[in-house]
Design a protein around this motif. Structure first.
Motif, PDB file in Angstrom:
ATOM      1  N   ARG A 144       0.974  -1.359  -0.022  1.00 45.35           N
ATOM      2  CA  ARG A 144       0.004   0.014   0.000  1.00 45.35           C
ATOM      3  C   ARG A 144       0.866   1.117  -0.026  1.00 45.35           C
ATOM      4  NH1 ARG A 144      -5.523  -0.826   1.245  1.00 45.35           N
ATOM      5  NH2 ARG A 144      -5.533   1.355   0.342  1.00 45.35           N
ATOM      6  N   GLY A 145       0.808   2.054  -1.139  1.00 43.68           N
ATOM      7  CA  GLY A 145       1.370   3.264  -0.968  1.00 43.68           C
ATOM      8  C   GLY A 145       2.964   3.213  -1.174  1.00 43.68           C
ATOM      9  N   ARG A 204      -0.162   7.442  -0.156  1.00 39.63           N
ATOM     10  CA  ARG A 204      -0.966   7.510  -1.395  1.00 39.63           C
ATOM     11  C   ARG A 204      -1.104   8.853  -1.692  1.00 39.63           C
ATOM     12  NH1 ARG A 204      -3.777   2.673  -1.489  1.00 39.63           N
ATOM     13  NH2 ARG A 204      -4.437   3.384  -3.533  1.00 39.63           N
TER      14      ARG A 204
END
Length: 773
Positions: A31-32, A291
């Motif tokens: 994630r990210g 993000r």
């Protein structure tokens, strides 16, 4: 004199200490992006000497595009975003700078606000354009501009030796006035002080860098630099300060024993206060990955005309805004600007529902001047951040979201054989009746749209996959916006809600848009009294949220928490005079209902009881806005109850015949006969029909099986009322095991037969599908 009085007051307030708290860890795999800190900031643009390709003050209201990737320690490939230090140097007039990725629209937010003839700085998270460039916009008079990189964020997590962001309770770790963590003496011009930022509480030895908020008390202009203890000094600024009290956040790389050395450049002696907001870990399975998004203004109290009062607070909705989930946010990268302050003071910010951090300041401001401050704050209860105005006057506050740090959230599976939905569209120019529009999510996660331009010709349906390669899970919602264009919304397998909108009617659709939310089940899409749309969905905690659409421009605003009553699954709604009546089932199998008013408020919840109820209730609205609701009990029976003329619900449920059904029943008020009609699916895939013996009797014909030609339903049915050349009709829609869509219609010519014991009166239409790859 006013400045001196403000300093004296704040010296007393800032003297307190905050107790450290243990950080919460979360695996950010996939994630990210991870953060790569620089030992000292690298200069990417300096119009004073030509660094970055521009020499001389930039004109008023100009834009400056410069290369970032491949310069100053930022790699030529693999960087998602950069943490920039933006510096306004002696602008001719007051104003601000903003920055954005090359090739994208200017976001219309501020990132550093400055005064004429002064040097002002602030940090900002900015994504890189596809060409590796960033654009800086000058919303002041002619000015020199300096842009520095404090580090960059990778494209992905799980980089060796790198990790994500971990928030901590805002904690004061150094104060030269009191001797906290450092000698109790000012820092003379040109001198340094070493602060142990890491290798202890709240920042552990595994940290590589920390987000710190610096507060400088001084009588002179200057700047503070920072570098890891044990390395050489710096000639670049982390923060520029002015007479009075200046506060700003930045990211510092940690050195020997977790130390950071701060140096005071120019001016006279200063007092320095250091608060820590969070840190970046070296562990690749810990922390939250960055993000990026287009910078988004979350709130501007000037637009409401209501400033924050002295010692007053405001809650900012971060979770669920700008496509963010409602939970799983490790931190939000915010720029917080004070405008129109009537007295000197400072702001604090912290997770709503938590304790206000003791003696930490976020944005120190003098009366009458705009000040911006970067901060990374973790949202609290209901995804909100709370800000307090610590001053003797009022202030306006602007909050801009620049990015966020994502914890991993559990995804949702593609649910097989979820029901189809249907609606009649707006007639085309010159036409009297509108097309029929269908949608469903198939068993591999594709959103499929069916466009039937002629309601009288079921062979005219055009099926199209409109979701590209994204994977979603049904059932979808479909509804018309005020301009007549349809919208489809469904749940993505990442748990967020995604939507897409017709471009100009027919089978042409725009791209999927991530509306955020992070919900536990599929949303319901409904039309409000003003014609605008609203999404409603339930999160993993059973709380109901809504995402209203602005009637003026059709844009969704942000997810709003309505209430937490431990709901399960997808609620259903019925349009009434005052708004939308919501029906849901809670974790105990009890039916609950509440009104979402046209103005946006939610009534209290009423329990309608029930025994092991599952699925989504079906509601029918009668003249006078009385509602009858149908549900499936745990034993498979269909049960109903109806409001009386005063809007009250009876205590008991009444059975609708003795049929045991497996799915959720569907019901409507027949436009042909005015009787209530029901269809439901059994465990063997048969669809059975019943209805009132006469208008408004609440007594029911016997259930009859109505499928023809060997049809077996793999999905629950959906009912539809629509207009055709022969007049008003109603129909039900379902899909077979091989995703073939069936529409069974009842029209005025066969309405009398539809009550016959053998169910004659339904006409089967094979709508075909699914579309090819």
């Amino acid at each position: 004199m006013r400045m001196l009085r403000g300093i004296a007051a704040l010296l007393a307030i800032l003297a307190g200490l905050a107790l450290p708290a243990a950080p919460a860890h979360a695996d950010a795999a996939g994630r990210g992006g991870d953060f790569v800190p620089f030992a000292t900031p690298s200069v990417l643009l300096d119009t004073r000497n030509g660094t970055g390709g521009f020499t001389g003050a930039r004109p008023a209201n100009s834009t400056t595009e410069f290369q970032v990737a491949g310069r100053g320690g930022v790699p030529s490939a693999g960087a998602r975003a950069v943490l920039l230090g933006l510096i306004l140097v002696n602008p001719a007039t007051a104003g601000h700078l903003d920055a954005w990725p090359s090739g994208t629209a200017r976001p219309g937010v501020s990132m550093v606000n400055g005064e004429a003839g002064k040097v002002t700085s602030n940090a900002a998270v900015v994504a890189l354009g596809a060409n590796g460039k960033v654009v800086v916009g000058n919303a002041t008079g002619s000015t020199h501009i300096v842009v520095q990189a404090e580090g960059y964020y990778t494209e992905n997590t799980l980089s060796i030796g790198l990790g994500g962001y971990i928030p901590v309770t805002q904690t004061r770790i150094a104060d030269t006035r009191s001797g906290l963590g450092v000698p109790a003496q000012p820092i003379d011009a040109g001198k340094t002080v070493t602060v142990k930022v890491g290798n202890g509480a709240p920042v552990p030895a595994t940290a590589t860098a920390a987000v710190v908020n610096l507060t400088v008390l001084t009588f002179w202009d200057g700047w503070v630099g920072a570098y890891p203890t044990g390395t050489s000094g710096t000639s670049t600024s982390l923060m520029n300060y002015r007479p009075g009290i200046t506060a700003s956040a930045g990211v510092v790389k940690l050195g020997t024993n977790g130390g950071v050395t701060f140096i005071n450049k120019n001016g006279t002696a200063i007092q320095l206060v250091v608060d820590v907001e969070g840190y970046f870990t070296a562990q690749p399975t810990e922390g939250s990955g960055l993000r990026t998004l287009t910078a988004k203004r979350l709130v501007d109290t000037r637009t409401t005309g209501t400033p924050i009062a002295s010692e007053g607070t405001i809650d900012i909705q971060v979770g669920g805004a700008a496509g963010l989930p409602t939970r799983g946010i490790g931190g939000a990268a915010l720029n917080i600007t004070v405008a129109g302050a009537t007295a000197d003071g400072y702001l604090t910010a912290w997770p709503t529902g938590g304790a206000e951090p003791a003696s930490t300041s976020l944005n120190n401001f003098p009366a009458g001047l705009d000040r911006s401050s970067f901060a990374v704050v973790q949202p609290g209860a209901q995804g909100k951040v709370r800000i307090r105005n610590h001053s003797g006057g009022t202030v306006h506050v602007l909050v801009d979201l620049q990015g966020w740090f994502a914890n991993p959230l559990p995804g949702v599976p593609v649910r097989p054989y979820t029901r189809s939905v249907a609606v009649q569209g707006v007639p085309a120019a010159g036409a009297l009746i509108g097309p029929l529009e269908y949608s469903y999510v198939d068993n591999i996660g594709r959103v499929v749209h069916g466009h039937q331009p002629d309601p009288n010709n079921s062979f005219s349906v055009q099926w199209t996959v409109v979701s590209g390669n994204e994977a979603l899970s049904g059932p979808p919602g479909i509804a018309a916006q005020p301009d007549g264009r349809l919208q489809i919304a469904s749940q993505h397998t990442d748990s967020n809600v995604w939507s897409l909108t017709q471009l100009s009617g027919g089978a042409t659709w725009g791209p999927l848009v991530n509306d955020g939310g992070s919900m536990a089940a599929a949303p319901v899409l409904a039309q409000r009294g003003d014609g605008s749309l609203v999404l409603l969905a339930v999160d993993a905690d059973g709380a109901l949220w809504d995402l209203p659409q602005a009637a003026a421009n059709g844009a969704y605003t942000y997810w709003r928490p309505l209430s937490d009553v431990d709901l399960l699954g997808t609620p259903s709604v019925a349009a009434i005079r005052d708004g939308l009546q919501i029906f849901g089932v809670d974790t105990s199998g009890t039916v609950r209902t509440a009104t979402l008013f046209n103005g946006g408020g939610l009534s209290g919840w009423t329990s309608l009881g029930g025994t092991g109820v599952s699925g989504s209730p079906a509601a029918v609205v009668y003249p006078g806005y009385r509602i009858r609701v149908f549900v499936r009990f745990g034993d498979g029976s269909v049960q109903t109850k109806m409001q009386d003329s005063a809007g009250q619900w009876p205590a008991d449920w009444s059975p609708v015949g003795s049929l045991a059904v497996a799915g959720t029943p569907a019901a409507l008020l027949s436009p042909v006969s005015g009787r209530t009609e029901l269809v439901a699916r059994t465990a063997t895939g048969e669809i059975w029909s019943t209805g009132e013996t006469a208008q408004g009797t609440g007594t029911w014909r016997g259930w009859v099986s109505v499928l023809q030609g060997g049809d077996v339903a793999a999905t629950d049915p959906t009912v539809l009322s629509y207009s055709a050349d022969s007049g008003q009709r109603w129909a039900f829609l379902f899909r077979t095991a091989d995703q073939q869509s069936r529409l069974y219609t009842v029209d005025a010519g066969t309405a009398a037969l539809s009550v016959a014991a053998d169910g004659i009166g339904f006409t089967m239409h094979n709508l075909g599908g699914p579309p090819g790859p």
